[in-house]
Write a protein that holds these residues in place. Sequence first.
Motif, mmCIF file in Angstrom:
data_model
loop_
_atom_site.group_PDB
_atom_site.id
_atom_site.type_symbol
_atom_site.label_atom_id
_atom_site.label_comp_id
_atom_site.label_asym_id
_atom_site.label_seq_id
_atom_site.Cartn_x
_atom_site.Cartn_y
_atom_site.Cartn_z
ATOM 1 N N ILE A 18 71.958 57.608 87.715
ATOM 2 C CA ILE A 18 71.292 57.634 86.311
ATOM 3 C C ILE A 18 72.035 57.153 85.160
ATOM 4 O O ILE A 18 73.205 57.637 85.130
ATOM 5 C CB ILE A 18 70.699 59.097 86.176
ATOM 6 N N ASN A 19 71.488 55.962 84.591
ATOM 7 C CA ASN A 19 72.105 55.649 83.371
ATOM 8 C C ASN A 19 71.483 55.973 82.063
ATOM 9 O O ASN A 19 70.491 55.608 81.992
ATOM 10 C CB ASN A 19 72.440 54.136 83.382
ATOM 11 N N GLU A 25 75.565 59.045 85.753
ATOM 12 C CA GLU A 25 75.535 60.242 86.775
ATOM 13 C C GLU A 25 75.178 59.912 88.229
ATOM 14 O O GLU A 25 74.165 59.347 88.104
ATOM 15 C CB GLU A 25 74.730 61.253 86.030
ATOM 16 N N ARG A 26 75.884 60.152 89.133
ATOM 17 C CA ARG A 26 75.676 59.768 90.576
ATOM 18 C C ARG A 26 75.508 60.912 91.291
ATOM 19 O O ARG A 26 76.425 62.068 91.228
ATOM 20 C CB ARG A 26 76.700 58.709 91.218
#
Length: 60
Positions: A18-19, A25-26
């Motif tokens: 998530i960018n 966030e991975r």
Amino acid sequence: MTENEKTKKVQVEISTEINQDGNVERHHFEENGQLVTINGNRYLRYVEHVTGQPDVPVTY
């Protein structure tokens, strides 16, 4: 299980990224799940387990 419902045990491995607003966030999940066929439609079901958070049932 009815005649129109079939279940197969599977190993689910999913990675997400998530960018948002310059932050990344991975997440990576490896879970046991089921591939369920109901009336010709297939669904992938599993439960995400994240430390410190409640378990989350997922269906695709």
